[in-house]
Write a protein that holds these residues in place. Structure first.
Motif, PDB file in Angstrom:
ATOM      1  N   VAL A 134      14.824  -4.519  -3.876  1.00 52.98           N
ATOM      2  CA  VAL A 134      14.161  -3.720  -2.843  1.00 52.98           C
ATOM      3  C   VAL A 134      12.935  -3.037  -3.457  1.00 52.98           C
ATOM      4  CG1 VAL A 134      14.413  -1.805  -1.212  1.00 52.98           C
ATOM      5  CG2 VAL A 134      16.366  -3.318  -1.681  1.00 52.98           C
ATOM      6  N   VAL A 135      11.787  -3.284  -2.841  1.00 48.87           N
ATOM      7  CA  VAL A 135      10.533  -2.687  -3.322  1.00 48.87           C
ATOM      8  C   VAL A 135       9.956  -1.827  -2.201  1.00 48.87           C
ATOM      9  CG1 VAL A 135       8.260  -3.102  -4.308  1.00 48.87           C
ATOM     10  CG2 VAL A 135      10.121  -4.714  -4.761  1.00 48.87           C
ATOM     11  N   GLY A 136       9.620  -0.589  -2.516  1.00 48.61           N
ATOM     12  CA  GLY A 136       9.055   0.321  -1.521  1.00 48.61           C
ATOM     13  C   GLY A 136       7.543   0.349  -1.591  1.00 48.61           C
ATOM     14  N   SER A 137       6.896   0.233  -0.421  1.00 49.68           N
ATOM     15  CA  SER A 137       5.440   0.350  -0.357  1.00 49.68           C
ATOM     16  C   SER A 137       5.020   0.639   1.073  1.00 49.68           C
ATOM     17  CB  SER A 137       4.755  -0.930  -0.841  1.00 49.68           C
ATOM     18  OG  SER A 137       3.352  -0.819  -0.697  1.00 49.68           O
ATOM     19  N   SER A 138       4.068   1.550   1.236  1.00 50.30           N
ATOM     20  CA  SER A 138       3.527   1.828   2.567  1.00 50.30           C
ATOM     21  C   SER A 138       2.278   1.007   2.847  1.00 50.30           C
ATOM     22  CB  SER A 138       3.195   3.318   2.705  1.00 50.30           C
ATOM     23  OG  SER A 138       2.197   3.671   1.759  1.00 50.30           O
ATOM     24  N   SER A 139       1.788   0.280   1.834  1.00 49.30           N
ATOM     25  CA  SER A 139       0.548  -0.480   1.947  1.00 49.30           C
ATOM     26  C   SER A 139       0.830  -1.889   2.466  1.00 49.30           C
ATOM     27  CB  SER A 139      -0.135  -0.553   0.581  1.00 49.30           C
ATOM     28  OG  SER A 139      -1.050  -1.612   0.519  1.00 49.30           O
ATOM     29  N   LEU A 140       0.208  -2.257   3.595  1.00 44.62           N
ATOM     30  CA  LEU A 140       0.379  -3.624   4.100  1.00 44.62           C
ATOM     31  C   LEU A 140      -0.171  -4.633   3.111  1.00 44.62           C
ATOM     32  CD1 LEU A 140      -0.379  -3.512   7.939  1.00 44.62           C
ATOM     33  CD2 LEU A 140       1.801  -3.318   6.742  1.00 44.62           C
ATOM     34  N   ARG A 141      -1.245  -4.273   2.401  1.00 51.83           N
ATOM     35  CA  ARG A 141      -1.803  -5.186   1.396  1.00 51.83           C
ATOM     36  C   ARG A 141      -0.788  -5.463   0.296  1.00 51.83           C
ATOM     37  NH1 ARG A 141      -3.375  -4.170  -3.625  1.00 51.83           N
ATOM     38  NH2 ARG A 141      -3.345  -1.922  -3.275  1.00 51.83           N
ATOM     39  N   ARG A 142      -0.218  -4.400  -0.272  1.00 53.32           N
ATOM     40  CA  ARG A 142       0.760  -4.598  -1.351  1.00 53.32           C
ATOM     41  C   ARG A 142       2.000  -5.335  -0.841  1.00 53.32           C
ATOM     42  NH1 ARG A 142      -0.300   1.427  -2.974  1.00 53.32           N
ATOM     43  NH2 ARG A 142      -1.954   1.206  -4.539  1.00 53.32           N
ATOM     44  N   GLN A 143       2.427  -5.002   0.367  1.00 49.37           N
ATOM     45  CA  GLN A 143       3.582  -5.695   0.936  1.00 49.37           C
ATOM     46  C   GLN A 143       3.319  -7.194   1.041  1.00 49.37           C
ATOM     47  OE1 GLN A 143       4.500  -3.810   4.682  1.00 49.37           O
ATOM     48  NE2 GLN A 143       4.971  -1.842   3.756  1.00 49.37           N
ATOM     49  N   ALA A 144       2.140  -7.556   1.547  1.00 45.72           N
ATOM     50  CA  ALA A 144       1.789  -8.970   1.699  1.00 45.72           C
ATOM     51  C   ALA A 144       1.687  -9.666   0.345  1.00 45.72           C
ATOM     52  CB  ALA A 144       0.477  -9.103   2.469  1.00 45.72           C
ATOM     53  N   GLN A 145       1.095  -8.988  -0.631  1.00 42.29           N
ATOM     54  CA  GLN A 145       0.959  -9.583  -1.961  1.00 42.29           C
ATOM     55  C   GLN A 145       2.321  -9.767  -2.628  1.00 42.29           C
ATOM     56  OE1 GLN A 145      -1.837  -6.698  -3.494  1.00 42.29           O
ATOM     57  NE2 GLN A 145      -3.598  -8.042  -3.164  1.00 42.29           N
ATOM     58  N   LEU A 146       3.215  -8.808  -2.429  1.00 44.96           N
ATOM     59  CA  LEU A 146       4.576  -8.947  -2.972  1.00 44.96           C
ATOM     60  C   LEU A 146       5.308 -10.116  -2.325  1.00 44.96           C
ATOM     61  CD1 LEU A 146       5.556  -5.180  -3.103  1.00 44.96           C
ATOM     62  CD2 LEU A 146       5.670  -6.730  -5.070  1.00 44.96           C
ATOM     63  N   LYS A 147       5.187 -10.232  -1.004  1.00 44.16           N
ATOM     64  CA  LYS A 147       5.879 -11.321  -0.295  1.00 44.16           C
ATOM     65  C   LYS A 147       5.296 -12.680  -0.669  1.00 44.16           C
ATOM     66  CE  LYS A 147       7.062  -8.332   3.605  1.00 44.16           C
ATOM     67  NZ  LYS A 147       6.691  -7.925   4.987  1.00 44.16           N
ATOM     68  N   ARG A 148       3.985 -12.716  -0.933  1.00 47.75           N
ATOM     69  CA  ARG A 148       3.350 -13.963  -1.369  1.00 47.75           C
ATOM     70  C   ARG A 148       3.916 -14.396  -2.729  1.00 47.75           C
ATOM     71  NH1 ARG A 148      -2.874 -13.260  -2.102  1.00 47.75           N
ATOM     72  NH2 ARG A 148      -2.178 -12.011  -3.873  1.00 47.75           N
ATOM     73  N   LEU A 149       4.074 -13.422  -3.618  1.00 41.11           N
ATOM     74  CA  LEU A 149       4.561 -13.707  -4.963  1.00 41.11           C
ATOM     75  C   LEU A 149       6.061 -13.969  -4.995  1.00 41.11           C
ATOM     76  CD1 LEU A 149       3.771 -13.658  -8.055  1.00 41.11           C
ATOM     77  CD2 LEU A 149       4.490 -11.259  -8.016  1.00 41.11           C
ATOM     78  N   ARG A 150       6.798 -13.166  -4.219  1.00 41.70           N
ATOM     79  CA  ARG A 150       8.266 -13.228  -4.239  1.00 41.70           C
ATOM     80  C   ARG A 150       8.808 -13.082  -2.817  1.00 41.70           C
ATOM     81  NH1 ARG A 150      11.174 -11.485  -8.726  1.00 41.70           N
ATOM     82  NH2 ARG A 150      12.937 -11.853  -7.314  1.00 41.70           N
ATOM     83  N   PRO A 151       8.873 -14.188  -2.061  1.00 44.38           N
ATOM     84  CA  PRO A 151       9.356 -14.109  -0.673  1.00 44.38           C
ATOM     85  C   PRO A 151      10.788 -13.585  -0.554  1.00 44.38           C
ATOM     86  CG  PRO A 151       8.284 -16.217  -1.108  1.00 44.38           C
ATOM     87  CD  PRO A 151       8.434 -15.545  -2.424  1.00 44.38           C
ATOM     88  N   ASP A 152      11.538 -13.626  -1.651  1.00 45.39           N
ATOM     89  CA  ASP A 152      12.937 -13.182  -1.607  1.00 45.39           C
ATOM     90  C   ASP A 152      13.080 -11.665  -1.652  1.00 45.39           C
ATOM     91  OD1 ASP A 152      12.034 -13.681  -4.480  1.00 45.39           O
ATOM     92  OD2 ASP A 152      13.835 -12.479  -4.813  1.00 45.39           O
ATOM     93  N   LEU A 153      12.038 -10.952  -2.040  1.00 46.08           N
ATOM     94  CA  LEU A 153      12.145  -9.502  -2.171  1.00 46.08           C
ATOM     95  C   LEU A 153      12.287  -8.844  -0.803  1.00 46.08           C
ATOM     96  CD1 LEU A 153       9.379  -8.772  -4.838  1.00 46.08           C
ATOM     97  CD2 LEU A 153      11.855  -8.903  -5.215  1.00 46.08           C
ATOM     98  N   GLU A 154      13.008  -7.736  -0.778  1.00 42.16           N
ATOM     99  CA  GLU A 154      13.068  -6.910   0.434  1.00 42.16           C
ATOM    100  C   GLU A 154      12.040  -5.789   0.270  1.00 42.16           C
ATOM    101  OE1 GLU A 154      16.042  -3.981   2.995  1.00 42.16           O
ATOM    102  OE2 GLU A 154      16.860  -5.146   1.318  1.00 42.16           O
ATOM    103  N   VAL A 155      10.987  -5.853   1.066  1.00 37.47           N
ATOM    104  CA  VAL A 155       9.916  -4.868   0.960  1.00 37.47           C
ATOM    105  C   VAL A 155      10.062  -3.868   2.100  1.00 37.47           C
ATOM    106  CG1 VAL A 155       7.435  -4.510   0.781  1.00 37.47           C
ATOM    107  CG2 VAL A 155       8.439  -6.633  -0.065  1.00 37.47           C
ATOM    108  N   VAL A 156      10.212  -2.591   1.761  1.00 34.71           N
ATOM    109  CA  VAL A 156      10.495  -1.569   2.769  1.00 34.71           C
ATOM    110  C   VAL A 156       9.354  -0.560   2.843  1.00 34.71           C
ATOM    111  CG1 VAL A 156      12.988  -1.824   2.514  1.00 34.71           C
ATOM    112  CG2 VAL A 156      11.791  -0.128   1.131  1.00 34.71           C
ATOM    113  N   MET A 157       9.154   0.018   4.030  1.00 32.91           N
ATOM    114  CA  MET A 157       8.129   1.056   4.236  1.00 32.91           C
ATOM    115  C   MET A 157       8.519   2.310   3.454  1.00 32.91           C
ATOM    116  SD  MET A 157       6.361   3.604   5.915  1.00 32.91           S
ATOM    117  CE  MET A 157       7.247   4.325   7.285  1.00 32.91           C
ATOM    118  N   TYR A 158       7.519   2.897   2.786  1.00 33.64           N
ATOM    119  CA  TYR A 158       7.814   3.863   1.740  1.00 33.64           C
ATOM    120  C   TYR A 158       6.667   4.856   1.668  1.00 33.64           C
ATOM    121  CZ  TYR A 158       9.393   4.779  -3.176  1.00 33.64           C
ATOM    122  OH  TYR A 158       9.868   5.298  -4.344  1.00 33.64           O
ATOM    123  N   ARG A 159       6.819   6.022   2.301  1.00 36.33           N
ATOM    124  CA  ARG A 159       5.737   6.996   2.308  1.00 36.33           C
ATOM    125  C   ARG A 159       6.146   8.269   1.582  1.00 36.33           C
ATOM    126  NH1 ARG A 159       2.736   8.295   7.354  1.00 36.33           N
ATOM    127  NH2 ARG A 159       1.342   9.069   5.754  1.00 36.33           N
ATOM    128  N   GLY A 160       5.196   9.188   1.476  1.00 40.93           N
ATOM    129  CA  GLY A 160       5.432  10.416   0.731  1.00 40.93           C
ATOM    130  C   GLY A 160       4.436  10.542  -0.401  1.00 40.93           C
TER     131      GLY A 160
END
Length: 307
Positions: A126-152
């Protein structure tokens, strides 16, 4: 001789305040001024108030600048200090970005107790990120990761990693360095894989176009190299119609009289990427940015951006 306080407007986060203090320190050094000749005015923005959902759902970038710009226009403050990546490409009439401070490291930092890099995370991490760019780049690199919205704020995001709420997060290396939190960084990410947000790592100062006194005050602390890089990147973003809804990345570098640029647009699920590279004379930075944005937009096509 100053006859009134110089009022610097900023958001109230630890990072925003550090950036305002850096601006104040540079102005003090440039003009032999004292700290008591300045007032740092904290302004709460819509983006600071909304913590329960992605900003893309409620208006995007301008949420971090609107109230500060209103204070600048009505004279409540003299200067506004911003993170450049928060700035819309079109500013209100009467305002301009007049100054850029020297850019910090523009790269993303990876924080995790479980791996040295995103490539090494366990399957399904599970990777936390509020950035759509980082989320997309993570999913491109590792589609298996669970990317969750993460603010603060940065402290909150770092704490959530240490407490195991998420297995990892990505944050701007510049912000961590400015707050002396870079001891938490596991690794700094290669821009070939994690191209940063346009403007990442750069502090900009917004002022009124007709305020000669402030423009003269700011002139000595302006960094021309950072200005050239950000002029290109912001021109690129303008042509891409970039907002918080579209994963867009771009970074320019200056080498002598040459400026080089890489840009990309990504599907939010990471399934498809279009990239562009350009270079040319530093003096042509703005034109290069506009051309790169138009060219990448044409390559990707309207359906790509609208989806």
């Amino acid at each position: 001789m100053q006859t009134s306080l110089i009022k610097i407007g900023t958001r109230g986060s630890a990072l925003a305040l550090a950036q305002a203090r850096e601006t104040r320190s540079r102005l003090m050094a440039a003009h032999n001024l004292n700290e008591d000749e300045f007032e740092i005015v904290v302004i709460k923005t819509s983006g600071d108030r909304i913590q329960d959902r992605p900003l893309a759902e409620v208006g995007g970038k301008g949420l971090f600048t609107k109230e500060i710009e209103e204070a600048l226009l009505d004279g409540s403050i003299d200067l506004a200090v911003h993170s450049s990546k928060d700035m819309p490409t079109v500013l209100p009439d009467g305002l301009e970005i007049s100054t850029f401070l020297p850019r910090e490291d523009a790269r993303d930092a990876f924080l995790s107790p479980k791996a040295n890099a995103p490539q090494d995370l366990p399957e399904g991490a599970v990777v936390g990120s509020s950035s759509l760019r980082r989320q997309a780049q993570l999913k491109r690199l590792r589609p298996d990761l669970e990317v969750v919205m993460y603010r603060g704020n940065l402290d909150t995001r770092i704490r959530k990693v240490s407490e195991g709420v998420v297995d990892a997060t990505l944050l701007a290396h510049a912000g961590l360095r400015r707050l002396k939190l870079d001891e938490h960084v596991t690794s700094v990410l290669d821009t070939d894989v994690f191209l940063p947000a346009v403007g990442q790592g750069a502090i900009c100062i917004e002022s009124r176009v007709d305020d000669t006194r402030m423009l003269q005050l700011l002139a000595p602390i302006h960094c021309a190299m950072t200005a050239a890089r950000l002029t290109l990147e912001r021109a690129f973003l303008f042509e891409m119609d970039g907002s918080c809804r579209t994963p867009i990345a771009g970074l320019s570098e200056v080498d002598g009289n040459t400026i080089r640029f890489k840009g990309e647009v990504i599907k939010p699920d990471g399934s498809q990427t279009h990239r562009i590279e350009r270079e040319g004379p530093v003096a042509n930075a703005k034109a290069i940015g506009h051309e790169a944005g138009k060219a990448l937009k044409a390559i990707a096509g309207p359906d790509f951006l609208e989806s």
